[in-house]
Design a protein around this motif. Structure first.
Motif, short mmCIF file in Angstrom:
data_model
loop_
_atom_site.label_atom_id
_atom_site.label_comp_id
_atom_site.label_asym_id
_atom_site.label_seq_id
_atom_site.Cartn_x
_atom_site.Cartn_y
_atom_site.Cartn_z
N SER A 745 -3.49 -40.35 -4.20
CA SER A 745 -2.55 -40.22 -3.14
C SER A 745 -1.69 -38.60 -3.45
N TYR A 746 -2.00 -37.79 -2.87
CA TYR A 746 -1.87 -36.54 -3.00
C TYR A 746 -1.14 -35.70 -1.82
N GLN A 747 0.08 -34.92 -2.05
CA GLN A 747 0.67 -34.39 -0.71
C GLN A 747 1.19 -32.90 -1.33
N SER A 748 0.69 -31.87 -0.56
CA SER A 748 1.10 -30.73 -1.21
C SER A 748 2.83 -30.33 -0.65
N PRO A 749 3.30 -29.18 -1.22
CA PRO A 749 4.54 -28.94 -0.61
C PRO A 749 4.28 -28.48 1.23
N THR A 750 5.22 -28.49 1.92
CA THR A 750 4.92 -28.20 3.08
C THR A 750 5.14 -26.51 3.44
N TYR A 751 3.98 -26.24 4.30
CA TYR A 751 3.77 -24.69 4.65
C TYR A 751 4.42 -24.61 5.86
N THR A 752 5.11 -23.42 6.16
CA THR A 752 5.87 -23.32 7.43
C THR A 752 4.86 -22.01 7.99
N LEU A 753 4.74 -22.28 9.17
CA LEU A 753 4.04 -21.46 10.14
C LEU A 753 4.87 -20.58 10.96
N LEU A 754 4.64 -19.42 10.75
CA LEU A 754 5.52 -18.22 11.32
C LEU A 754 5.29 -18.17 12.79
N SER A 755 6.45 -17.75 13.52
CA SER A 755 6.07 -17.55 14.92
C SER A 755 7.01 -16.51 15.67
N GLY A 756 6.98 -15.97 16.71
CA GLY A 756 7.74 -14.91 17.32
C GLY A 756 7.46 -13.62 16.97
N SER A 757 8.13 -12.60 17.37
CA SER A 757 7.89 -11.15 17.05
C SER A 757 8.34 -10.87 15.77
N PHE A 758 7.87 -9.44 15.54
CA PHE A 758 8.19 -9.15 14.14
C PHE A 758 9.62 -8.88 13.83
N ALA A 785 -2.28 -8.64 12.09
CA ALA A 785 -1.87 -8.46 10.67
C ALA A 785 -1.68 -6.96 10.33
N ALA A 786 -0.83 -6.63 9.85
CA ALA A 786 -0.37 -5.04 9.45
C ALA A 786 0.39 -4.97 8.04
N LYS A 787 0.27 -3.82 7.39
CA LYS A 787 0.82 -3.50 6.22
C LYS A 787 2.40 -3.55 6.67
N VAL A 788 3.05 -4.02 5.69
CA VAL A 788 4.59 -3.79 6.06
C VAL A 788 5.38 -3.62 4.58
N SER A 789 6.18 -2.62 4.80
CA SER A 789 7.05 -2.08 3.76
C SER A 789 8.56 -2.66 3.58
N LEU A 790 9.02 -2.82 2.49
CA LEU A 790 10.46 -3.21 2.24
C LEU A 790 11.09 -2.01 1.15
N GLN A 791 11.95 -1.63 1.98
CA GLN A 791 12.87 -0.63 1.09
C GLN A 791 14.55 -1.42 1.12
N LEU A 792 15.10 -1.40 -0.30
CA LEU A 792 16.22 -2.06 -0.31
C LEU A 792 17.19 -0.74 -0.81
N ALA A 831 18.44 -4.25 3.58
CA ALA A 831 16.96 -4.40 3.17
C ALA A 831 16.33 -3.66 4.66
N LEU A 832 15.22 -2.98 4.61
CA LEU A 832 14.52 -2.45 5.75
C LEU A 832 13.17 -2.60 5.58
N LEU A 833 12.82 -3.35 6.77
CA LEU A 833 11.39 -3.65 6.88
C LEU A 833 10.72 -3.06 7.96
N LYS A 834 9.75 -2.33 7.63
CA LYS A 834 8.84 -1.64 8.50
C LYS A 834 7.33 -1.98 8.71
N ASN A 835 6.87 -2.34 9.92
CA ASN A 835 5.49 -2.43 10.32
C ASN A 835 4.81 -1.14 10.17
N LYS A 836 3.67 -1.00 9.43
CA LYS A 836 2.90 0.37 9.27
C LYS A 836 2.21 0.73 10.62
N GLN A 837 1.87 -0.49 11.27
CA GLN A 837 1.10 -0.43 12.29
C GLN A 837 1.73 0.11 13.61
N THR A 838 2.83 -0.57 13.73
CA THR A 838 3.65 -0.46 15.00
C THR A 838 4.95 0.23 14.64
#
Length: 850
Positions: A745-758, A785-792, A831-838
């Motif tokens: 009787s197995y149950q994994s942790p809950t996965y959240t499905l992301l939605s909306g714009s970047f 799907a795109a590369k994303v950078s994070l700067q702190l 925190a600065l997130l940047k979508n490398k594609q857009t």
């Protein structure tokens, strides 16, 4: 006046009088019928039909039954059972019993009216006994003169016309120790319509004669006695020698008494005596041959014998043989009794009474191999050589010798010692039948290595030859007839002793067995058990019991042939023989074992990130499957499995999915998805040997337009349908457990499905966070799907850390350290997130609290 009376009767009254007269009228005619073929002793119906009165109306009454044609009494004077037939309204029947096989005509009698039935042909019943009729007198050594017959009869004395001696052989034995020849009837041709001719069979009695009876005994246990028969015989009644001990050179007188048992005179034409130690010359001193002996009288012939100086020493047994005539019939007799005399020498050997082994043999197992013990009392050395033998004679007087093996050396003061004699026969001599046989022991060798000696001893113990009627198995009596593999069981079964005497079985040496295949690889045996070692079974039914037996769990399931091997014992100290019990195809059904094996399933999540972006492709789950089998050593067969996703459905979550199996390198692709579960079906049955593991990796591509916000992977035993697998046969279902043995009787942790714009999807939690206790998770949804950078940065603009995610990722983890790995101070960070594609950018504030 009469006319007036008649005219005065009313119509109803006249009709009543007529009916009354019809009901009481006597039977004036009828038919009597019976079936054409009947069997003696069995009841059958006889019918009265169309019984009418004189006016032709159906009549009632009683019809007596009698025998009109045929002999009503059976050969053994059993009368028929004839029951009257009660007739009602023209019809009636009653059961009758006939006891004679002759064609029979029954007659029905009703007052003065007599009618006969059709001829009834009556057949004989089952074999009940035998009848032997031998004309008297007969002559010893000559085939029985006619009329002499052996008849198989039913219980009423009718010949059993279909009796077949090839199926149930018959032997005729004499009431004395005379010898019979051609007395075994064992072919179909021996009996014709139930009767065997003793004259044509050349059945012969050879013996001392006198008034005798003969007995017939069949293999099935049926028997019968003959009339008393006078057997004419000139017989050697006795032989005596005086003195009883002599030395070489002495003279000894041997008296041979010949008795004429007949009712007429007989003539002795030849008389010979033989000596076990070697030939000796003799002369008859008081008569010449031929010599006539009157009816029912005896004569003593006196023979003078001189012992030569080189004659061997030992016990010298005397036997005799004679021939004579009754009219033109030649008769012969031989005598091999206990007459003897001792020729003294340096050797003295004596038989130890009771030491003969075996004293009983079965006819079909007869091979004259024996052991005896002799005592040796002498002061000199001696050797017994291999010309020493033990001898018995068949019914014709022909000797069968078993020779000493090996040479035996005798020493002074040795006491008793065993002697072994052997001679193997591939077939049973035809002249042997059941009975007791006298044995003689002839010992030969040398005194002190040079002086020959011979000693002959008639054993006081005789050899008995027997036939064995084995126990019969009662079909359907095996209990239990069904067991589970791997579980011990004790068995019982019923046997029938069909004879009229007890049969003894040695229990510890008897066994039962169960066999799956003819080659015997899967045979299992166990011994019988009882409170005593020897179980004596009286005539009738008996239940036998076994020790426990286990069919191993790794043996094939199904029917196992049941058989039993019983050791029949005649006397515990002398002779026993094994016989297989004919179990008529009885079998034991072996069910699959009470299964302890299980399929252990170990689910391993391949993504630790609890956030999934729409359209993402990833290896989601690894399943490790293992056959945990502690007791059966059986395999497990699995055709596939399914994966559940909690409140979500597979068709809402996935664009496609696939499974990669390791051991066979199977890849199973599902380009379209339907249903609530992700079902995986293997290209062929997956078979896991005991303790074998296999791995399946579940991969998926998520839909881009997800309508579900979260899901969890769930598995239970209903998602798998494993079964036991052995010898190419799929068996019972196998439990599905976790690696720890609990029901799956197995149950994994809950996965959240992301939605909306970047921009709208980005967030950080927990916020603020304590780096000493947790990490901050910065999530976003980059679709496509795109590369994303994070700067702190600090609020003063000082750069703290720079990170970048590949395409398909949707979160960053920050542990509260800068690029140099040092802990940052408490405060607020940008925190600065940047979508490398857009080139879209998102700014977040993250609080650090220590």
């Amino acid at each position: 006046m009469r006319k007036q009376l008649r005219s005065g009767l009313s119509a109803p009254l006249l009709l009543a009088l007529l009916l009354s007269a019809t009901a009481t009228a006597a039977i004036k005619d009828f038919k009597l019928e019976a079936y054409f073929f009947q069997k003696v002793g069995e009841s059958f119906p006889v019918y009265v039909k169309n019984a009418v009165d004189e006016l032709g109306h159906p009549a009632s009454g009683t019809v007596q039954i009698a025998i009109k044609g045929g002999d009503g009494l059976s050969p053994d004077s059993f009368p028929p059972i004839l029951n009257p037939i009660v007739v009602s309204n023209g019809e009636g029947s009653a059961f009758q019993v006939l006891t004679n096989v002759a064609p029979t005509i029954l007659e029905g009698i009703a007052d003065t009216v007599k009618r006969t039935a059709n001829t009834i042909f009556v057949t004989s019943g089952e074999l009940h006994h035998f009848s032997i009729q031998i004309s008297s007198p007969q002559t010893s050594g000559q085939p029985f003169a006619a009329p002499s017959t052996l008849t198989a009869k039913d219980m009423y004395g009718n010949p059993v016309v279909n009796f077949d001696a090839a199926v149930d052989s018959v032997v005729i034995l004499a009431s004395d120790f005379g010898q019979m020849s051609n007395n075994v009837f064992n072919t179909t041709q021996d009996f014709v319509l139930g009767v065997a001719g003793l004259t044509s069979k050349q059945t012969t009695y050879t013996g001392q004669g006198g008034f005798l009876t003969f007995q017939a005994q069949s293999q099935s246990g049926k028997s019968g006695l003959s009339n008393t028969v006078l057997l004419r015989s000139l017989r050697i009644e006795s032989i005596a020698a005086v003195p009883s001990t002599v030395t070489r050179g002495d003279t000894i007188l041997v008296t041979v008494r010949v008795f004429n048992t007949a009712d007429i005179s007989g003539t002795v034409t030849d008389l010979k005596v033989n000596f076990s130690l070697g030939d000796l010359a003799f002369e008859i001193t008081n008569a010449g041959l031929p010599f006539t002996i009157s009816a029912n009288s005896a004569f003593d012939f006196v023979l003078r014998v001189i012992i030569p100086p080189d004659y061997p020493s030992g016990t010298n047994l005397i036997s005799g043989r004679m021939a004579g005539l009754f009219n033109s019939f030649v008769v012969q007799d031989s005598f091999s009794g206990s007459a003897s005399f001792q020729v003294t020498g340096g050797i003295n050997l004596e038989y130890v009474p009771g030491s003969l082994y075996p004293q009983i043999y079965l006819l079909d197992r007869f091979a004259p191999n024996f052991q005896v013990r002799v005592s040796y009392q002498a002061s000199s050395y001696a050797v017994l050589d291999t010309t020493s033998y033990i001898s018995l004679k068949d019914t014709l007087g022909n000797p069968i010798n078993s020779y000493l093996r090996p040479v035996v050396a005798l020493s002074p003061g040795q006491g008793s010692l065993p002697l072994r004699f052997g001679q193997k026969y591939t077939t049973i001599p035809s002249d042997f039948g059941p009975g007791k046989y006298q044995l003689s022991l002839v010992l030969r060798g040398y005194e002190n290595g040079t002086v020959p000696f011979s000693d002959s001893i008639v054993l006081p113990d005789s050899l008995e030859l027997r036939t064995l009627v084995p126990l019969q198995y009662v079909l359907g009596s095996l209990s239990p007839d069904t067991i589970s593999a791997g579980k011990p069981a004790s068995f019982s079964f019923t046997v029938n002793n069909p004879t009229d005497s007890a049969i003894t079985v040695q229990i510890p040496s008897s066994s039962i067995s169960f066999s799956k295949e003819s080659k015997g690889y899967f045979d299992r045996y166990t011994r019988l058990k009882s409170d005593s070692a020897y179980l004596t079974l009286s005539p009738g039914l008996h239940t036998l019991f076994s020790d426990t037996l286990t069919i191993p769990g790794n043996y094939p399931w199904g029917n196992y042939q049941f058989s039993a091997e019983l050791l029949y014992v005649f006397t515990p100290s002398t002779y026993a023989v094994y016989r297989s019990l004919l179990t008529q195809g009885e079998s034991l059904y072996v069910k699959p074992p009470d299964n302890l094996q299980r399929l252990a399933v170990n689910p391993i999540l391949l993504t630790q990130n609890g956030f999934i972006s729409p359209g993402a492709t990833m290896d989601l789950l690894k399943l490790v499957l293992k056959n945990q089998d502690p007791n059966t050593l059986h395999s497990i067969v699995l055709n596939g499995f399914s994966i559940d996703f909690g409140a979500a459905s597979a068709q809402d979550l996935f664009e496609s999915y696939s499974a990669q199996e390791t051991n066979h390198d199977w890849r199973i692709d599902y380009p379209s998805v339907s249903g609530d579960k992700a079902a995986i079906e293997f290209p062929e049955a997956l078979i896991l040997a005991p303790y074998e593991e296999d791995t399946v990796i579940f991969s998926t591509t998520f839909k881009t337009d997800l309508n579900t916000s979260s899901f969890a992977i769930t598995l239970d035993q209903s998602d798998f349908q494993p079964r036991d697998y052995f010898q190419g046969q799929a068996g019972v279902p196998v439990p599905v457990t976790s690696t720890g043995g609990e029901v799956l009787s197995y149950q994994s942790p809950t996965y959240t499905l992301l939605s909306g714009s970047f921009k709208s999807s980005a967030s950080s939690f927990p916020n603020p966070f304590n780096p000493d206790k947790e990490q901050a998770t910065i999530i976003y949804n980059a679709t496509p799907a795109a590369k994303v950078s994070l700067q702190l940065f600090t609020l003063t603009g000082e750069k703290v850390l720079n990170l970048e995610n590949p395409e398909g990722a949707n979160s960053f983890k920050w542990d509260g350290r800068n690029a140099e790995g040092k802990r940052v101070l408490s405060g607020v960070y940008l925190a600065l997130l940047k979508n490398k594609q857009t080139d879209e950018e998102i700014k977040l504030r993250i609080g650090v609290v220590r």
